[in-house]
Design an enzyme around this catalytic site. Structure first.
Site, PDB file in Angstrom:
ATOM      1  N   MET A  91       0.525  -0.944  -0.061  1.00  0.00           N
ATOM      2  CA  MET A  91      -0.040  -0.058   0.146  1.00  0.00           C
ATOM      3  C   MET A  91       0.952   0.713   0.085  1.00  0.00           C
ATOM      4  O   MET A  91       0.729   2.221   0.369  1.00  0.00           O
ATOM      5  CB  MET A  91      -1.100   0.151   0.906  1.00  0.00           C
ATOM      6  CG  MET A  91      -1.793  -1.038   1.350  1.00  0.00           C
ATOM      7  SD  MET A  91      -3.016  -1.153  -0.214  1.00  0.00           S
ATOM      8  CE  MET A  91      -3.976  -0.355   0.048  1.00  0.00           C
ATOM      9  N   LEU A  94       5.513   4.244  -4.890  1.00  0.00           N
ATOM     10  CA  LEU A  94       7.004   3.947  -5.094  1.00  0.00           C
ATOM     11  C   LEU A  94       7.356   4.868  -5.828  1.00  0.00           C
ATOM     12  O   LEU A  94       6.379   5.476  -7.329  1.00  0.00           O
ATOM     13  CB  LEU A  94       6.966   2.689  -5.958  1.00  0.00           C
ATOM     14  CG  LEU A  94       6.817   1.054  -5.431  1.00  0.00           C
ATOM     15  CD1 LEU A  94       6.831   0.093  -6.061  1.00  0.00           C
ATOM     16  CD2 LEU A  94       7.711   1.491  -3.495  1.00  0.00           C
ATOM     17  N   HIS A 110      -3.541  -5.920  -9.864  1.00  0.00           N
ATOM     18  CA  HIS A 110      -4.580  -4.788  -9.130  1.00  0.00           C
ATOM     19  C   HIS A 110      -6.368  -5.238  -9.552  1.00  0.00           C
ATOM     20  O   HIS A 110      -5.904  -6.078 -10.526  1.00  0.00           O
ATOM     21  CB  HIS A 110      -4.340  -3.396 -10.460  1.00  0.00           C
ATOM     22  CG  HIS A 110      -5.784  -2.249  -9.932  1.00  0.00           C
ATOM     23  ND1 HIS A 110      -5.585  -2.047  -8.330  1.00  0.00           N
ATOM     24  CD2 HIS A 110      -6.640  -2.011 -10.999  1.00  0.00           C
ATOM     25  CE1 HIS A 110      -6.478  -0.968  -8.770  1.00  0.00           C
ATOM     26  NE2 HIS A 110      -7.191  -1.205  -9.876  1.00  0.00           N
ATOM     27  N   ASP A 146      -0.883   1.935 -11.015  1.00  0.00           N
ATOM     28  CA  ASP A 146      -1.909   1.150 -11.791  1.00  0.00           C
ATOM     29  C   ASP A 146      -2.167   1.847 -13.161  1.00  0.00           C
ATOM     30  O   ASP A 146      -2.802   0.842 -13.424  1.00  0.00           O
ATOM     31  CB  ASP A 146      -3.404   1.085 -10.741  1.00  0.00           C
ATOM     32  CG  ASP A 146      -3.584   0.787  -9.643  1.00  0.00           C
ATOM     33  OD1 ASP A 146      -2.641   0.426  -9.115  1.00  0.00           O
ATOM     34  OD2 ASP A 146      -4.011   1.570  -9.435  1.00  0.00           O
TER      35      ASP A 146
HETATM   36  C1  GRF Z   1      -5.614  -7.734  -3.483  1.00  0.00           C
HETATM   37  O1  GRF Z   1      -6.970  -7.118  -4.533  1.00  0.00           O
HETATM   38  C2  GRF Z   1      -5.291  -6.978  -4.681  1.00  0.00           C
HETATM   39  O2  GRF Z   1      -5.577  -7.081  -6.229  1.00  0.00           O
HETATM   40  C3  GRF Z   1      -4.869  -5.692  -4.253  1.00  0.00           C
HETATM   41  O3  GRF Z   1      -4.789  -5.953  -3.100  1.00  0.00           O
HETATM   42  C4  GRF Z   1      -5.376  -6.900  -2.671  1.00  0.00           C
HETATM   43  C5  GRF Z   1      -4.676  -7.326  -1.739  1.00  0.00           C
HETATM   44  O4  GRF Z   1      -4.843  -8.382  -0.938  1.00  0.00           O
HETATM   45  N1  GRF Z   1      -3.707  -4.996  -4.808  1.00  0.00           N
HETATM   46  P1  GRF Z   1      -3.770  -9.694  -0.489  1.00  0.00           P
HETATM   47  O5  GRF Z   1      -3.091  -9.312   0.384  1.00  0.00           O
HETATM   48  O6  GRF Z   1      -2.699 -10.415  -1.383  1.00  0.00           O
HETATM   49  O7  GRF Z   1      -4.836 -10.720   0.242  1.00  0.00           O
END
Ligand code: GRF
Length: 216
Positions: A91, A94, A110, A146
């Site tokens: 999260m 970068l 994504h 993204d």
């Molecule tokens: C997933 O839906 C991914 O696509 C997004 O964040 C979520 C992460 O879920 N970028 P996890 O930590 O892999 O369970």
């Protein structure tokens, strides 16, 4: 030679788990050498350790600037001899410097069919837009959020009674299939970015069309 791969997470780690499990096969072209979390106590860390994967926590709040945080990331990645990096629910945005350094070796997943619905709350926005097909995308990372050359996508139907949560669960199940498949293509060198598009060597088969709602 299996490519030494790191996974960067911030939370749950279910995509990370799917990648670790795929890499449990000695014929898989990537080995997961390191998992780094930007958040202390991320549930994914425990899962990684349970699979015998080395973990590090690099808490972004301990750094004054993004560059300092990324320098610490790079130090850990280099120390582990990492050559490929997968973002999986990581999260943090970068910087261009970090992205350029890893260009062609940095991929992300994504939960939408990019370029639609970049950013957060993708499922609620997909429902509000009334789309009939949703899905997920694995792409090479570019500095803009993204975006970047698309390696692989999976589509799932949007059902009439869907809530953001039920749609998210259906997309997540597809994510767990598509991310290991995409990493396989990238790590083996079959998929590579040429400009802003991904070229995949060899035949991938035709695939089946998805009609949603189904054609009667
Ligand atoms: C997933 O839906 C991914 O696509 C997004 O964040 C979520 C992460 O879920 N970028 P996890 O930590 O892999 O369970």
């Amino acid at each position: 030679m299996r490519r030494k791969t790191a996974i960067l997470i911030s939370g749950r780690g279910s995509n990370m788990q799917a990648l670790i499990e795929a890499a449990g096969d000695p014929d898989y072209p990537a080995e997961i050498a390191l998992v780094i979390s930007s958040r202390p106590g991320a549930p994914g860390l425990k899962i990684a350790r349970g699979h015998g994967v080395k973990t590090r926590t690099i808490d972004h709040r301990r750094f004054k600037t993004r560059e300092d945080f990324e320098a610490a990331l790079n130090k850990a990645l280099e120390k582990a001899g990492v050559d490929l990096v997968c973002l999986a629910g990581f999260m943090r945005l970068l910087t261009e410097g970090f992205v350029k350094h890893w260009q062609g070796r940095l991929i992300n997943i994504h939960p939408s069919l990019l370029p639609a619905f970049r950013g957060i709350d993708t499922h609620a926005r997909a429902l509000a837009a009334g789309v009939k097909i949703a899905g997920c995308t694995v792409h090479f990372v570019r500095p803009e959020m993204d975006s970047g050359p698309i390696v692989m996508q999976a589509a799932v139907p949007v059902l009439p009674d869907d809530t953001a949560d039920t749609l998210a669960a259906r997309v997540l199940a597809a994510e767990h299939r598509v991310y290991p498949a995409a990493l396989r293509l990238v790590a083996s060198g079959r998929a590579r970015a040429v400009g802003e598009l991904v070229v995949i060597d060899g035949c991938l088969g035709e695939g089946a069309p998805l009609y949603s709602p189904p054609v009667e």
